[in-house]
Design a protein around this motif. Structure first.
Motif, PDB file in Angstrom:
ATOM      1  N   SER A   1      -3.374  10.400  -1.744  1.00 35.72           N
ATOM      2  CA  SER A   1      -4.089   9.308  -2.412  1.00 35.72           C
ATOM      3  C   SER A   1      -3.416   7.975  -2.089  1.00 35.72           C
ATOM      4  CB  SER A   1      -4.091   9.515  -3.929  1.00 35.72           C
ATOM      5  OG  SER A   1      -4.830  10.673  -4.271  1.00 35.72           O
ATOM      6  N   LEU A   2      -4.228   6.956  -1.857  1.00 28.67           N
ATOM      7  CA  LEU A   2      -3.738   5.633  -1.494  1.00 28.67           C
ATOM      8  C   LEU A   2      -3.974   4.654  -2.632  1.00 28.67           C
ATOM      9  CD1 LEU A   2      -5.175   5.539   2.136  1.00 28.67           C
ATOM     10  CD2 LEU A   2      -2.799   5.968   1.491  1.00 28.67           C
ATOM     11  N   GLU A   3      -3.033   3.734  -2.804  1.00 26.32           N
ATOM     12  CA  GLU A   3      -3.131   2.765  -3.900  1.00 26.32           C
ATOM     13  C   GLU A   3      -2.455   1.465  -3.487  1.00 26.32           C
ATOM     14  OE1 GLU A   3      -1.711   2.170  -8.571  1.00 26.32           O
ATOM     15  OE2 GLU A   3      -1.180   4.009  -7.488  1.00 26.32           O
ATOM     16  N   ILE A   4      -3.016   0.350  -3.915  1.00 28.37           N
ATOM     17  CA  ILE A   4      -2.378  -0.949  -3.739  1.00 28.37           C
ATOM     18  C   ILE A   4      -1.584  -1.272  -5.007  1.00 28.37           C
ATOM     19  CG2 ILE A   4      -2.762  -3.434  -3.516  1.00 28.37           C
ATOM     20  CD1 ILE A   4      -5.305  -2.695  -1.891  1.00 28.37           C
ATOM     21  N   LEU A   5      -0.314  -1.581  -4.832  1.00 28.93           N
ATOM     22  CA  LEU A   5       0.529  -1.975  -5.945  1.00 28.93           C
ATOM     23  C   LEU A   5       0.689  -3.491  -5.941  1.00 28.93           C
ATOM     24  CD1 LEU A   5       3.389   0.695  -5.762  1.00 28.93           C
ATOM     25  CD2 LEU A   5       1.224   0.800  -7.019  1.00 28.93           C
ATOM     26  N   HIS A   6       0.319  -4.117  -7.034  1.00 27.49           N
ATOM     27  CA  HIS A   6       0.516  -5.559  -7.205  1.00 27.49           C
ATOM     28  C   HIS A   6       1.863  -5.736  -7.904  1.00 27.49           C
ATOM     29  CE1 HIS A   6      -3.579  -6.927  -6.049  1.00 27.49           C
ATOM     30  NE2 HIS A   6      -3.866  -5.671  -6.359  1.00 27.49           N
ATOM     31  N   TRP A   7       2.898  -5.949  -7.096  1.00 25.62           N
ATOM     32  CA  TRP A   7       4.253  -5.839  -7.631  1.00 25.62           C
ATOM     33  C   TRP A   7       4.635  -6.989  -8.560  1.00 25.62           C
ATOM     34  CZ3 TRP A   7       6.309  -1.324  -7.674  1.00 25.62           C
ATOM     35  CH2 TRP A   7       7.636  -1.182  -8.119  1.00 25.62           C
ATOM     36  N   SER A   8       4.031  -8.147  -8.388  1.00 21.92           N
ATOM     37  CA  SER A   8       4.347  -9.244  -9.302  1.00 21.92           C
ATOM     38  C   SER A   8       3.943  -8.888 -10.724  1.00 21.92           C
ATOM     39  CB  SER A   8       3.667 -10.534  -8.850  1.00 21.92           C
ATOM     40  OG  SER A   8       2.263 -10.364  -8.786  1.00 21.92           O
ATOM     41  N   ASP A   9       2.828  -8.192 -10.887  1.00 24.81           N
ATOM     42  CA  ASP A   9       2.383  -7.767 -12.215  1.00 24.81           C
ATOM     43  C   ASP A   9       3.369  -6.774 -12.821  1.00 24.81           C
ATOM     44  OD1 ASP A   9       0.164  -9.348 -11.886  1.00 24.81           O
ATOM     45  OD2 ASP A   9      -1.194  -7.698 -11.407  1.00 24.81           O
TER      46      ASP A   9
ATOM     47  N   LEU B   1       0.869  -1.180   0.000  1.00 26.51           N
ATOM     48  CA  LEU B   1       0.000   0.000   0.000  1.00 26.51           C
ATOM     49  C   LEU B   1       0.896   1.216   0.000  1.00 26.51           C
ATOM     50  CD1 LEU B   1      -2.928   1.209   0.382  1.00 26.51           C
ATOM     51  CD2 LEU B   1      -2.410   1.218   2.841  1.00 26.51           C
ATOM     52  N   VAL B   2       0.614   2.182  -0.867  1.00 28.64           N
ATOM     53  CA  VAL B   2       1.425   3.395  -0.941  1.00 28.64           C
ATOM     54  C   VAL B   2       0.530   4.629  -0.917  1.00 28.64           C
ATOM     55  CG1 VAL B   2       3.281   2.247  -2.213  1.00 28.64           C
ATOM     56  CG2 VAL B   2       1.472   3.434  -3.477  1.00 28.64           C
ATOM     57  N   GLU B   3       1.106   5.714  -0.422  1.00 22.47           N
ATOM     58  CA  GLU B   3       0.437   7.018  -0.389  1.00 22.47           C
ATOM     59  C   GLU B   3       1.282   8.003  -1.179  1.00 22.47           C
ATOM     60  OE1 GLU B   3      -0.593  10.687   2.744  1.00 22.47           O
ATOM     61  OE2 GLU B   3       0.713   9.013   3.345  1.00 22.47           O
ATOM     62  N   ASP B   4       0.655   8.752  -2.092  1.00 21.06           N
ATOM     63  CA  ASP B   4       1.417   9.758  -2.830  1.00 21.06           C
ATOM     64  C   ASP B   4       1.466  11.059  -2.044  1.00 21.06           C
ATOM     65  OD1 ASP B   4      -0.959  11.205  -3.253  1.00 21.06           O
ATOM     66  OD2 ASP B   4      -1.186  10.544  -5.334  1.00 21.06           O
ATOM     67  N   GLN B   5       2.088  12.056  -2.620  1.00 22.86           N
ATOM     68  CA  GLN B   5       2.311  13.314  -1.911  1.00 22.86           C
ATOM     69  C   GLN B   5       1.028  14.100  -1.662  1.00 22.86           C
ATOM     70  OE1 GLN B   5       5.173  13.953  -0.572  1.00 22.86           O
ATOM     71  NE2 GLN B   5       6.246  12.260  -1.565  1.00 22.86           N
TER      72      GLN B   5
END
Length: 277
Positions: free
Chosen positions: A243-251, A236-240
């Motif tokens: 906004s929050l987003e889940i990153l599916h890193w395998s993709d 899970l990441v938050e930008d400056q």
């Protein structure tokens, strides 16, 4: 910013990781290493089960990639990233060090976070909710032996997919979202997490524990689960801007590999490309 749009390095305000399970054969260390090498953040929250002491007690294993993950985290902490470790149930032995530091890393039982847009979020691992919903996700709704077998099949399926040049695919996540009792358990967990945030007068919650990444909004309360690095390889990441987003890193990892392969192919002489085709 979606994973497909990310540059070589990703700069964000905040990162949440949990359920890495270092010391377990099911840890997808190479995906997490790639993520940690690419990401820069102001704050990194480690929300439990980073080290799997349960697995280490059964069979000690600590590959070089697992050591490298810990080294990268410590390097980020030493270079100015605030790193906060909230132990979970698989690394509960570290709860003895709550309110102390491991060098530059803070160890807390739980904490809170204020997003860039002013939302106050409760942060904890999530195993504290088990008693409130009579929920031990794995043993009650899947069963330890069945889960171990599922993860064994999961490993071999993805080895085969790798040989065939196919993308990583989470068999475990696929099964869990299609077992009725498992879906009910996920909902009960979310309900309990949101109830705790509401009880404390906060705007939402971020947790891990159940290996199911999700962002949802219900009755004005935000529920975020950062997932895991055993089944789904998510952060899970938050930008400056908050906004929050889940990153599916395998993709993302697979997309980059394919892009690099295409770029290398374009650099081959015409005759060599013809032979490769």
């Amino acid at each position: 910013m979606t994973a497909a749009m990310m540059p070589g390095r990703l700069s964000v305000r905040t990162v949440w990781l949990s359920d890495v399970h270092l010391g377990s054969k099911d840890c997808r260390a190479h995906y997490l290493l790639d993520f940690l090498q690419r990401v820069d953040c102001e704050t990194l929250y480690l929300l439990g089960d980073i080290i799997d002491f349960w697995a280490l007690r059964r069979q000690f294993m600590w590959p070089a990639a697992h050591y490298e993950i810990m080294r990268l985290i410590m390097r980020k902490a030493n270079q100015g990233t605030r790193v906060i470790y909230v132990p979970g149930n698989h690394d509960e032995v570290l709860r003895e060090f709550v309110d102390h530091n491991f060098g530059p890393v803070e160890v807390l039982r739980e904490t809170s976070h204020v997003t860039a847009d002013g939302r106050h979020l409760l942060l904890f691992h999530g195993d504290s909710l088990d008693m409130h919903v009579q929920l031990d996700f794995i043993s009650r709704h899947i069963g330890d032996p069945a889960y171990d077998f599922l993860m064994w099949v999961h490993r071999w399926v993805n080895r085969a997919r790798g040989v065939l040049g196919l993308r990583y695919w989470s068999l475990a996540s696929y099964v869990k979202t299609r077992v009725k009792n498992a879906r009910v358990a996920l909902q009960l967990f979310e309900d309990a997490a949101l109830a705790e945030a509401k009880r404390r007068g906060l705007d939402g919650v971020v947790c891990g524990h159940i290996h199911h990444a999700e962002i949802s909004l219900r009755d004005g309360l935000l529920y975020c689960n950062d997932g895991d690095w055993v089944e789904s390889c998510t952060a899970l990441v938050e930008d400056q801007h908050g906004s929050l987003e889940i990153l599916h890193w395998s993709d993302f990892y697979q997309s980059v590999k394919q892009l690099r392969s295409s770029e290398q192919a374009e650099q081959l002489p015409l005759a060599a490309r013809a032979m490769a085709g």
